[in-house]
Design an enzyme around this catalytic site. Sequence first.
Site, PDB file in Angstrom:
ATOM      1  N   LYS A 226     -27.699  29.072  14.864  1.00 42.66           N
ATOM      2  CA  LYS A 226     -28.614  28.984  16.014  1.00 42.66           C
ATOM      3  C   LYS A 226     -28.479  27.645  16.739  1.00 42.66           C
ATOM      4  CE  LYS A 226     -31.837  32.236  13.843  1.00 42.66           C
ATOM      5  NZ  LYS A 226     -32.024  33.349  14.798  1.00 42.66           N
TER       6      LYS A 226
ATOM      7  N   LYS B  66     -39.660  37.186  24.588  1.00 46.98           N
ATOM      8  CA  LYS B  66     -41.049  36.713  24.705  1.00 46.98           C
ATOM      9  C   LYS B  66     -41.122  35.575  25.701  1.00 46.98           C
ATOM     10  CE  LYS B  66     -41.458  37.933  19.876  1.00 46.98           C
ATOM     11  NZ  LYS B  66     -41.188  37.428  18.503  1.00 46.98           N
TER      12      LYS B  66
ATOM     13  N   THR C  82     -35.311  38.010  19.804  1.00 45.59           N
ATOM     14  CA  THR C  82     -36.486  38.612  20.425  1.00 45.59           C
ATOM     15  C   THR C  82     -37.374  37.514  21.005  1.00 45.59           C
ATOM     16  OG1 THR C  82     -37.411  38.704  18.200  1.00 45.59           O
ATOM     17  CG2 THR C  82     -36.596  40.762  19.123  1.00 45.59           C
TER      18      THR C  82
ATOM     19  N   HIS D 124     -28.939  44.332  11.476  1.00 42.78           N
ATOM     20  CA  HIS D 124     -29.543  43.201  12.196  1.00 42.78           C
ATOM     21  C   HIS D 124     -28.706  41.939  12.170  1.00 42.78           C
ATOM     22  CE1 HIS D 124     -33.560  45.017  12.885  1.00 42.78           C
ATOM     23  NE2 HIS D 124     -33.269  45.682  11.786  1.00 42.78           N
TER      24      HIS D 124
ATOM     25  N   LYS E  33     -37.407  29.229  16.432  1.00 39.50           N
ATOM     26  CA  LYS E  33     -36.728  30.302  15.684  1.00 39.50           C
ATOM     27  C   LYS E  33     -36.423  29.759  14.305  1.00 39.50           C
ATOM     28  CE  LYS E  33     -33.578  30.171  19.007  1.00 39.50           C
ATOM     29  NZ  LYS E  33     -33.475  31.577  19.363  1.00 39.50           N
ATOM     30  N   ARG E  34     -35.993  30.633  13.378  1.00 37.94           N
ATOM     31  CA  ARG E  34     -35.605  30.111  12.070  1.00 37.94           C
ATOM     32  C   ARG E  34     -34.500  29.075  12.207  1.00 37.94           C
ATOM     33  NH1 ARG E  34     -37.593  32.353   7.163  1.00 37.94           N
ATOM     34  NH2 ARG E  34     -36.012  31.073   6.155  1.00 37.94           N
TER      35      ARG E  34
END
Length: 777
Positions: A516, A622, A618, A334, A510-511
């Site tokens: 990110k 969504k 993911t 992952h 998101k985290r």
Amino acid sequence: MSYNCLNILKWTEAQLKYTYDVSLQEATPQELHEALGEAVMMAISDNWNRSKRTRMHERKAYYFSAEYLIGRLVYSNLYNLGILDDMKKLFAERGVDLAILEDVEDAALGNGGLGRLAACFLDSAATCNLPLSGYGLRYRFGLFKQKFDAEGNQCEAADDWTKYGDPWSYRRYNHTVKVHFADHDVLAVPYDVPVIGYGTDNINTLRLWQCEAVEELDFNAFNDQDYLRALAQKNKAEDITRVLYPNDSTWEGKRLRIKQQYLLSSASLQDMIRVYKNAHGNDMTHFADFYAVQLNDTHPAMSIPELIRLLMLEGMDFEQSFDIAQKTFSYTNHTVMGEALEKWNLDLLRSVVPEIVDIICRIDAKLKSEHPNLFIIRDNTAHMANLSVYVGSYVNGVAEIHSQILKDDCFKEWYQVFPERFQNKTNGVTPRRWIGLCNPELSRMIHYRVGSDFMKDLDRLAKLKPMIDDDMVHQFNTIKRQKKEQLCAIIAKKEGIQLNPDFVFDVQVKRLHEYKRQLMNALSIVDIYFRLKDGELPYFQPTAFIFGAKSAPGYARAKAIIRYINRIAKMINNDPAVSDKLKVVFVQNYNCSYAEHIIPAADISEQISPAGTEASGTGNMKLMLNGAVTLGTMDGANVEITKEAGIENEYIFGATVDQINSCRDTYCSRDIYNSNRYLHRAIDTLVDGTVPTDDDQRELYHALLDGASWHRPDHYFVLLDYASYMDAKLQANHDYSNRLEFGRKCLMNIASGAKFSSDRTIRQYADEIWHIKPTQY
Ligand code: 26W
């Protein structure tokens, strides 16, 4: 079988009466949740038992995962049973609004993407009648709860998710197993959670292990009035499943973490062997014919040596046991981030699970005799990913680009030796929770157009494409506006900030992690703020920037980014000069339930990691399925989202993987800083006192421009991608002014989303890795 809602209502009332002595109308949300949960558990028990019995002799798959981010179960269970609306109506007739259950805790036994993926997979497997069971850990405390203090700091609190009980599991003490560690033996007690398929009678099982002491109380110590010692063993055992580790993607070699991983591995395999013997007798040679095990990252990779150990206890030799393990396991990777790859120091490992180390050493010796250039053990350290590639049937990445990177970089030498083992399984999300449940308005619109039950067959979404016309866009825009109004009410209540539903909702949830690039988003907002004040963006569409993220508690830079965003939010939200143009809100305690409100309200989905860093994502799926356009890089599943929806319907920017790789060695962020005055001005707010500044924020500034001992400057290429990011962002903002054209893009995203159903993903795992078939009901 259809369910009798009136019975469930009656049982709920009875439960309330005899456990709490309250009526339906008097019950607190928590009491109602407990009672309704128990009533539903009664209603499903026949189907659940039947599902188990039917599968007894079939080939099955098992998902081993240290995390399941299942969120709130009450609505999704009623939804999957097909009775949510009817139950709402029945309760409403009695003056009770089922919305009060929004106050019930989320089950957050996971950090982020990897844990939520596990939960989506279970939902999809149950729905597709696939014999897949989950094994995991029942943490006493899930992912911490987050608040912000007055300075904008993240503050953590324990997540006592079972405080009021846990109606969605049964303790199955009769299936308790013993697990042996060097310093003590413990019990693993299973708790079974039903996984209710949608539109089927099939109900699968998620079995979560809770660690308990063999001897709850040392009576002799108690009699000596030494109460601490009397409880020492109990506490020491319970510590093992006390808390979910909140580190997402940074690895720490902790003793207790070894114990968690080994407990999950050993208990689950012992349980499988018991079930195997019941169904197939004591000859273990056919184990791999009946069972496939999927390792969700390397967290449960100790299962590999553990299965070999257990089979050898059953009388097999090492080679035979190795062969069965190799056939049984497959491994999903992952992340490509080096700091997340698990590698255990052998001395530490030996001090906790000595037998496991002996077997890993034998595996390593075998590997080195066959392939001298490969290794599992190096420098007295066991590399769990290598172990999982070697002793497994398949390795897969979670999006096409990610699976390619695994072959080209991370496991290059392994790919040369075992090319046939490498696969891709692009992630997906369950449409039940992420469209049906969170966006009933949109579901109705789609259902009306594509007919039949698209919830079970998301491919039907494609039928929308030729139908998209002005009418449909208007209808979609009306629904989006409704979802924004609903979110505004929630944010007003939870955060005390009033947003305007006429604004563009630009969302990054998101985290929190440097890769990110929430910081890049923040800098662009500061930049826009200054330009608006200077009157430079006359046609800017009013925008609300919405963040949601938790930082690992020990991750100083991530915490500094949260603080920085909270401070610019305060500055911007309090400036009347931009109040009709700009709002920034960082919601507290972003979790599954919050996501279910934010995602349907988003216009723009920020997916802005540098190419090659986000394995899949993911949340991007969504948001797409709820009709947001992607503002993103060519990374992870964004690549496939863009391919499905058409690049003209997304806002793609930034360097590609190849471009990043070819500039890596010569990259100089400071040159860009010096040549882009807008970016220069935004970055300076990290240090110039525009917002309250502290040392950690100054450190962010230097990380971007000067680097640190462990990273080169701007390791995640914020400055490299900034200009094209800003262009794309302003383009999206500009395009929003044409509501018809923008709405059309949103609808094209919805209509192109079929690929991102986890039903598709799980069927691929079933066909191409596990070789299992749906059971007919
Ligand atoms: C050992 C510490 C640790 C904990 C969690 C290391 C690594 C992780 C995970 C790999 C983090 C994670 O959740 N990864 C995410 O997995 C999602 C599901 O496949 C992907 O969509 C995300 O891109 C990936 O970051």
